[in-house]
Scaffold this motif. Structure first.
Motif, PDB file in Angstrom:
ATOM      1  N   ALA A   1       0.843  -1.196   0.000  1.00 27.85           N
ATOM      2  CA  ALA A   1       0.000   0.000   0.000  1.00 27.85           C
ATOM      3  C   ALA A   1       0.878   1.245   0.000  1.00 27.85           C
ATOM      4  O   ALA A   1       1.930   1.288   0.636  1.00 27.85           O
ATOM      5  N   ASP A   2       0.458   2.247  -0.731  1.00 33.27           N
ATOM      6  CA  ASP A   2       1.180   3.514  -0.800  1.00 33.27           C
ATOM      7  C   ASP A   2       0.716   4.391   0.364  1.00 33.27           C
ATOM      8  O   ASP A   2      -0.381   4.930   0.348  1.00 33.27           O
ATOM      9  N   SER A   3       1.567   4.518   1.354  1.00 32.83           N
ATOM     10  CA  SER A   3       1.180   5.267   2.553  1.00 32.83           C
ATOM     11  C   SER A   3       1.007   6.752   2.265  1.00 32.83           C
ATOM     12  O   SER A   3       0.351   7.464   3.030  1.00 32.83           O
ATOM     13  N   ASP A   4       1.600   7.235   1.156  1.00 31.93           N
ATOM     14  CA  ASP A   4       1.484   8.651   0.826  1.00 31.93           C
ATOM     15  C   ASP A   4       0.192   8.978   0.092  1.00 31.93           C
ATOM     16  O   ASP A   4      -0.207  10.132   0.013  1.00 31.93           O
ATOM     17  N   ALA A   5      -0.437   7.967  -0.499  1.00 32.13           N
ATOM     18  CA  ALA A   5      -1.684   8.203  -1.227  1.00 32.13           C
ATOM     19  C   ALA A   5      -2.832   8.364  -0.234  1.00 32.13           C
ATOM     20  O   ALA A   5      -2.863   7.696   0.805  1.00 32.13           O
ATOM     21  N   PRO A   6      -3.788   9.256  -0.527  1.00 33.38           N
ATOM     22  CA  PRO A   6      -4.898   9.490   0.405  1.00 33.38           C
ATOM     23  C   PRO A   6      -5.673   8.219   0.732  1.00 33.38           C
ATOM     24  O   PRO A   6      -6.119   8.030   1.851  1.00 33.38           O
ATOM     25  N   ASN A   7      -5.834   7.345  -0.255  1.00 34.61           N
ATOM     26  CA  ASN A   7      -6.607   6.126  -0.030  1.00 34.61           C
ATOM     27  C   ASN A   7      -5.728   4.897   0.169  1.00 34.61           C
ATOM     28  O   ASN A   7      -6.216   3.778   0.151  1.00 34.61           O
ATOM     29  N   LYS A   8      -4.401   5.139   0.339  1.00 32.65           N
ATOM     30  CA  LYS A   8      -3.443   4.034   0.536  1.00 32.65           C
ATOM     31  C   LYS A   8      -3.592   2.974  -0.553  1.00 32.65           C
ATOM     32  O   LYS A   8      -3.661   1.775  -0.289  1.00 32.65           O
ATOM     33  N   GLU A   9      -3.604   3.415  -1.779  1.00 32.74           N
ATOM     34  CA  GLU A   9      -3.780   2.521  -2.917  1.00 32.74           C
ATOM     35  C   GLU A   9      -2.651   1.486  -2.965  1.00 32.74           C
ATOM     36  O   GLU A   9      -1.480   1.808  -2.789  1.00 32.74           O
ATOM     37  N   THR A  10      -3.011   0.248  -3.220  1.00 35.18           N
ATOM     38  CA  THR A  10      -2.033  -0.829  -3.270  1.00 35.18           C
ATOM     39  C   THR A  10      -1.509  -1.028  -4.691  1.00 35.18           C
ATOM     40  O   THR A  10      -2.084  -0.507  -5.654  1.00 35.18           O
ATOM     41  N   ALA A  11      -0.427  -1.804  -4.803  1.00 37.94           N
ATOM     42  CA  ALA A  11       0.264  -1.937  -6.082  1.00 37.94           C
ATOM     43  C   ALA A  11      -0.633  -2.527  -7.170  1.00 37.94           C
ATOM     44  O   ALA A  11      -0.720  -1.984  -8.279  1.00 37.94           O
ATOM     45  N   LEU A  12      -1.297  -3.637  -6.883  1.00 38.61           N
ATOM     46  CA  LEU A  12      -2.116  -4.278  -7.910  1.00 38.61           C
ATOM     47  C   LEU A  12      -3.312  -3.414  -8.286  1.00 38.61           C
ATOM     48  O   LEU A  12      -3.672  -3.306  -9.469  1.00 38.61           O
ATOM     49  N   CYS A  13      -3.921  -2.762  -7.315  1.00 38.23           N
ATOM     50  CA  CYS A  13      -5.041  -1.864  -7.617  1.00 38.23           C
ATOM     51  C   CYS A  13      -4.576  -0.702  -8.492  1.00 38.23           C
ATOM     52  O   CYS A  13      -5.281  -0.280  -9.418  1.00 38.23           O
ATOM     53  N   ARG A  14      -3.388  -0.190  -8.215  1.00 35.53           N
ATOM     54  CA  ARG A  14      -2.867   0.927  -9.012  1.00 35.53           C
ATOM     55  C   ARG A  14      -2.581   0.490 -10.444  1.00 35.53           C
ATOM     56  O   ARG A  14      -2.878   1.212 -11.399  1.00 35.53           O
ATOM     57  N   ALA A  15      -2.003  -0.692 -10.616  1.00 37.94           N
ATOM     58  CA  ALA A  15      -1.698  -1.183 -11.957  1.00 37.94           C
ATOM     59  C   ALA A  15      -2.972  -1.388 -12.760  1.00 37.94           C
ATOM     60  O   ALA A  15      -3.034  -1.046 -13.954  1.00 37.94           O
ATOM     61  N   VAL A  16      -4.002  -1.932 -12.120  1.00 39.40           N
ATOM     62  CA  VAL A  16      -5.271  -2.149 -12.817  1.00 39.40           C
ATOM     63  C   VAL A  16      -5.922  -0.810 -13.168  1.00 39.40           C
ATOM     64  O   VAL A  16      -6.451  -0.627 -14.263  1.00 39.40           O
ATOM     65  N   ARG A  17      -5.875   0.124 -12.236  1.00 41.39           N
ATOM     66  CA  ARG A  17      -6.485   1.433 -12.503  1.00 41.39           C
ATOM     67  C   ARG A  17      -5.808   2.128 -13.674  1.00 41.39           C
ATOM     68  O   ARG A  17      -6.471   2.745 -14.507  1.00 41.39           O
ATOM     69  N   TYR A  18      -4.496   2.032 -13.776  1.00 33.68           N
ATOM     70  CA  TYR A  18      -3.781   2.708 -14.856  1.00 33.68           C
ATOM     71  C   TYR A  18      -4.139   2.131 -16.230  1.00 33.68           C
ATOM     72  O   TYR A  18      -4.375   2.870 -17.180  1.00 33.68           O
ATOM     73  N   ALA A  19      -4.189   0.804 -16.331  1.00 31.78           N
ATOM     74  CA  ALA A  19      -4.292   0.179 -17.653  1.00 31.78           C
ATOM     75  C   ALA A  19      -5.716  -0.091 -18.104  1.00 31.78           C
ATOM     76  O   ALA A  19      -6.002  -0.048 -19.307  1.00 31.78           O
ATOM     77  N   ASN A  20      -6.618  -0.379 -17.164  1.00 30.22           N
ATOM     78  CA  ASN A  20      -7.962  -0.786 -17.556  1.00 30.22           C
ATOM     79  C   ASN A  20      -8.727   0.399 -18.132  1.00 30.22           C
ATOM     80  O   ASN A  20      -8.953   1.397 -17.448  1.00 30.22           O
ATOM     81  N   PRO A  21      -9.164   0.311 -19.398  1.00 26.51           N
ATOM     82  CA  PRO A  21      -9.868   1.455 -20.006  1.00 26.51           C
ATOM     83  C   PRO A  21     -11.182   1.793 -19.319  1.00 26.51           C
ATOM     84  O   PRO A  21     -11.671   2.913 -19.452  1.00 26.51           O
ATOM     85  N   TYR A  22     -11.750   0.860 -18.571  1.00 27.81           N
ATOM     86  CA  TYR A  22     -12.956   1.168 -17.813  1.00 27.81           C
ATOM     87  C   TYR A  22     -12.654   2.040 -16.595  1.00 27.81           C
ATOM     88  O   TYR A  22     -13.565   2.617 -15.992  1.00 27.81           O
ATOM     89  N   LEU A  23     -11.381   2.140 -16.240  1.00 28.09           N
ATOM     90  CA  LEU A  23     -10.992   2.899 -15.051  1.00 28.09           C
ATOM     91  C   LEU A  23     -10.084   4.076 -15.388  1.00 28.09           C
ATOM     92  O   LEU A  23      -9.719   4.840 -14.505  1.00 28.09           O
ATOM     93  N   SER A  24      -9.708   4.209 -16.624  1.00 26.55           N
ATOM     94  CA  SER A  24      -8.767   5.273 -17.001  1.00 26.55           C
ATOM     95  C   SER A  24      -9.072   5.764 -18.401  1.00 26.55           C
ATOM     96  O   SER A  24      -9.136   4.970 -19.346  1.00 26.55           O
ATOM     97  N   ARG A  25      -9.258   7.064 -18.545  1.00 33.90           N
ATOM     98  CA  ARG A  25      -9.439   7.646 -19.880  1.00 33.90           C
ATOM     99  C   ARG A  25      -8.058   7.807 -20.524  1.00 33.90           C
ATOM    100  O   ARG A  25      -7.418   8.836 -20.393  1.00 33.90           O
ATOM    101  N   ARG A  26      -7.614   6.804 -21.176  1.00 31.74           N
ATOM    102  CA  ARG A  26      -6.282   6.833 -21.747  1.00 31.74           C
ATOM    103  C   ARG A  26      -6.324   6.532 -23.235  1.00 31.74           C
ATOM    104  O   ARG A  26      -7.289   5.965 -23.758  1.00 31.74           O
TER     105      ARG A  26
END
Length: 827
Positions: A727-752
């Motif tokens: 978990a990223d202690s600096d992030a407001p929601n303490k986002e974890t590594a796998l959740c962050r990777a999914v959020r970045y790449a998944n087009p349903y979660l990222s307008r990229r």
């Protein structure tokens, strides 16, 4: 009259004196028995009461209950030293000290823990205890107490308790909790050192010398050994449950001889202001005491402030740190410098109450425990590592216990599908509730009844590949384009040309020309067999299981058609130096589907469609394949791959090892695989840089994340949650590594935008299983706030995906890394 009044007054005075003395003696008695003082409750370890020896224990230790805990008499240092020397010179076994005069009150508290050496049998702690109980004399104003420190073997703990009871000894149990142990996580560095090429290639001894394993295992070892935790508990016990002036929290293999006790008493009398004393170690072999250079035992005055640092790694200055802090110099503080991680939680300044000095006090006679402690770190590091290696073996045993006793793991456990959920879906079927997903499964299973069986021998009409043995699995590397001879066939004596992202003819599954190779047949066998197994599981129709069993016999058991237990010739490439073809390490990925296929095999085994002999043959085949994989050049390369290939090595090895009966390896892969994620992803953004370099980067992003979800799904079977790691202690929601990777790449979660250089099409639908798992495990994600018409990757009809897993299709492209009917037996 006056005389009568005088007599009455004298009587009152005598009564008052008697009352005072009685009260004092009661308090003294409680002190001698190491029992709580009035008003003190002892609930340090609730549920495991301290058993006191009572009067029998006092008799056994010859405690003179008329003597106060602190010597009321005064003797000069010169007189005391003269008495001690004269008694030692005359060879007398008792002295004025051991007779009870001029003594300081002490409580000797010792910890009995788990054997830490490979040469120690499980009953070694009991044998050491027996030796001490039989050879340590009783001393005035000296009591003893025992701590059983997280003993992992319940039978050993029971035997020790019985022995202590038989001697009327008092003891405290610090319980070992398998669940607490299981909840302690292994520690992994951000560089994923355990999977790096230079580390993988090292021998076991070389790995030990790097202290990498110590770093990985530190938290679990600290829980099991609990060495400083026990020392501090003994200190607290001595201060809270005894009125003794000095507390000796000693190691469980050390004891007092009469001469050592006299010498300790002498020092305590000579240096009454000292808060700490050290007693050098003497190894005791029969009647011979041999001086050694190990860290000394420490005695504390009850008002001493210092205590042991419980955050230090076991075997690395756990006692030496305190010795340094109270100003005791020795070999233990030389050699290896203090590491940054050590300095983060140690206080290097000398303890304020030790500035006047720490005298030596006699010695500690210690039975050889089978291990060597302390010493000069620079010269004893290998011994520490050997001890760490032995602890590692103990952790392996405990990991197996936890997996079996807490999580029900066995070689027949399904890893990908959840068997209890499959059972619920079977009950729904029996109750007449026909889920559309199950209808889709049965439609496909009915077709599969007429497909196959398949065999590596089916390629005989096209030749048997570079080995010449058709029992060998054979496939060319997908992006390696061959040189053709004059007849239009591949010339395996000529180099291949790499075209990354462009599949060579026949390497696309089920395409024209793929019949020359084995990959399409292997995929068809694994897929159809698993579909049939799931259909049997849901409906109970044995017809499905029998057809699946025949597929297994044909590929793995029958001598005429079975595959050799290796993939030496998977994804062959041209070796420029040797000018010949060789099986690429990347070829291992063609067996990646074992994670769902072996679950299907286990369902067929449980159906009764295979005989016991056939089951044995199947398991032997996979055990042989596992042995090849672990020892092959391909396997040694793939375990250290820093992209999806390293991950899919674990996806393959964990279920394979479990099915082959190698539980330690299966558990280890599930424990350690998560270490890879921080090396594979950008810690800030969550991007997967190794996959973004590929010409079909959209496919490889989804493929790799699907691999992580598969690994997470399997690891849940031993109580691990990949989604909560790092978990990223600096992030407001303490986002974890796998959740962050999914959020970045998944087009349903990222307008990229589409990843740069992508040359392949995009199947946005295949991101839906990843979305579903992410929303289930990552509460901070909200696809509604990021998806929409503006997302160029998602067609309008897929903008609002179904979030009920039964409503999403169970079938995807076999190259996507999604198991067939992934949403059955899910949650």
């Amino acid at each position: 009259m006056r005389r009568a009044e005088s007599v009455a007054s004298a009587a009152k005075l005598i009564a008052l004196v008697v009352l005072i003395l009685t009260t004092a003696n009661m308090l003294a008695l409680r002190s001698f028995f190491c029992l709580p003082m009035p008003g003190d409750g002892y609930d340090e370890y609730p549920g495991r009461p301290v058993e006191a020896s009572g009067k029998e224990g006092a008799k056994k230790q010859n405690i003179d209950v008329s003597i106060e805990g602190i010597d009321p008499f005064y003797t000069s240092d010169e007189t005391l030293e003269s008495i001690t020397r004269s008694k030692q010179a005359s060879g007398q076994t008792t002295s004025s000290l051991s007779n009870g005069s001029y003594t300081r009150s002490m409580v000797v508290v010792r910890a009995i823990g788990n054997p830490l050496s490979s040469t120690n049998s499980s009953n070694k702690p009991l044998r050491i205890l027996e030796y001490i109980l039989e050879n340590e004399p009783a001393f005035p104003n000296t009591t003893r107490h025992w701590f059983l420190n997280r003993i992992t073997d319940a039978q050993v703990e029971k035997a020790i308790v019985q022995r202590l009871k038989s001697s009327n000894e008092t003891y405290t149990i610090i319980p070992f909790s398998l669940r607490e142990y299981d909840n302690v996580l292994y520690s992994f560095d951000s560089k994923d050192t355990i999977h790096s090429k230079h580390y993988i290639k090292r021998s076991a001894e070389e790995k030990a010398a790097t202290l990498v394993e110590e770093t990985v295992q530190q938290s679990k070892i600290r829980y099991v050994a609990n060495i400083n935790g026990a020392r501090n508990a003994m200190l607290r016990y001595g201060k809270k449950n005894s009125a003794a002036e000095y507390i000796l929290p000693w190691d469980g293999h050390c004891f007092l001889t009469r001469e050592a006790w006299d010498a300790i008493q002498f020092s305590m009398q000579k240096y009454p202001e000292a808060k700490y004393f050290t007693s050098p170690i003497r190894l005791h072999e029969g009647s011979i005491d041999a001086n050694v250079t190990e860290e000394p035992q420490i005695a504390f005055h009850r008002t001493a402030l210092a205590q042991y640092n419980e955050y230090l790694r076991f075997g690395r200055r756990d006692k030496a740190e305190l010795l340094t802090r109270i100003g005791v110099k020795g070999q233990w503080d030389e050699g290896i410098p203090w590491e940054d991680w050590e300095l983060d939680f140690v206080e290097r300044e000398q303890a304020a109450d030790s500035v006047s000095g720490v005298p030596d006090a006699g010695w500690a006679a210690c039975v050889h425990s089978g291990i060597e402690n302390g010493g000069k770190l620079g010269t004893k590091i290998l011994k520490l590592n050997r001890r760490g290696h032995n602890l590692s073996a103990q952790l392996v045993r405990l990991d197996i216990r936890a997996s079996q006793e807490l999580h029900g793991l066995s070689s027949s456990t399904l890893l990908y599908y959840k068997e209890s959920q499959l059972a619920e879906e079977r009950e729904l079927w029996k109750a007449g509730k026909r889920l559309p997903l199950v209808k889709e499964l049965l439609e496909l299973a009915n077709k599969a009844l007429s497909f196959g069986p398949w065999s590596v021998m089916d390629k005989r009409g096209f030749g048997c590949g570079v080995s010449g043995d058709c029992h060998d699995y054979f496939h060319v590397a997908p992006y390696q384009w061959p040189t053709l001879n004059s007849t239009g066939y591949t010339d395996y004596s000529k180099p291949f040309v790499l075209r990354d992202g462009e599949r060579a003819p026949g390497t696309v599954a089920f395409s024209e020309g793929s019949e020359k190779y084995d990959r399409t047949k292997l995929l068809a066998m694994k897929f159809n067999t698993t579909v049939l197994a799931l259909a049997y599981s849901v409906t109970g129709n044995i017809t499905y299981a029998r057809r699946a069993a025949e597929n297994l016999r044909h590929w793995f058991i029958y001598n005429e058609t079975r595959m050799n237990a290796n993939i030496n010739f998977a994804q062959i490439k041209w070796d420029v130096e040797k000018r010949e073809m060789f099986g690429s390490p990347c070829g291992l990925i063609e067996m990646k589907d074992l994670y769902f296929f072996l679950d299907g095999v286990k369902l067929i085994e449980k159906s009764g469609a295979l005989s016991e002999s056939e089951i044995d043959q199947l398991r032997n085949w996979f055990a042989n394949y596992l042995q090849w994989l672990l020892s092959s050049e391909q396997g040694r390369w793939q375990i250290s791959a820093n992209n999806n290939h390293g991950l899919f090595y674990d996806v393959q090895v964990a279920p394979l090892a479990l099915y082959a009966g190698n539980l330690p390896l299966a558990i280890s892969r599930m424990q350690r695989s998560i270490s890879r994620i921080r090396r594979q992803m950008n810690a800030t953004t969550g991007a997967l840089p190794h996959e973004l370099r590929r010409p079909i980067c959209e496919h490889y992003q989804a493929f790799t994340l699907q691999g992580w979800i598969t690994m997470a799904r399997m690891a849940e079977k031993i109580g691990l949650n990949y989604w909560k790691r790092f978990a990223d202690s600096d992030a407001p929601n303490k986002e974890t590594a796998l959740c962050r990777a999914v959020r970045y790449a998944n087009p349903y979660l990222s307008r990229r935008a589409v990843c740069p250089g992508n040359i392949d099409g995009i199947d946005a639908r295949r991101w839906q299983p990843i979305l579903l798992d992410a929303l289930h495990h990552c509460p901070m994600l909200d696809y509604k706030s990021t998806s929409g018409q503006n997302n160029v990757l998602i067609p309008p009809e897929l903008i609002d995906p179904p979030l009920n897993h039964y409503e999403i299709t169970g079938l995807f492209n076999m190259s996507d890394g999604i198991g067939p009917f992934w949403n059955l037996g899910l949650y």
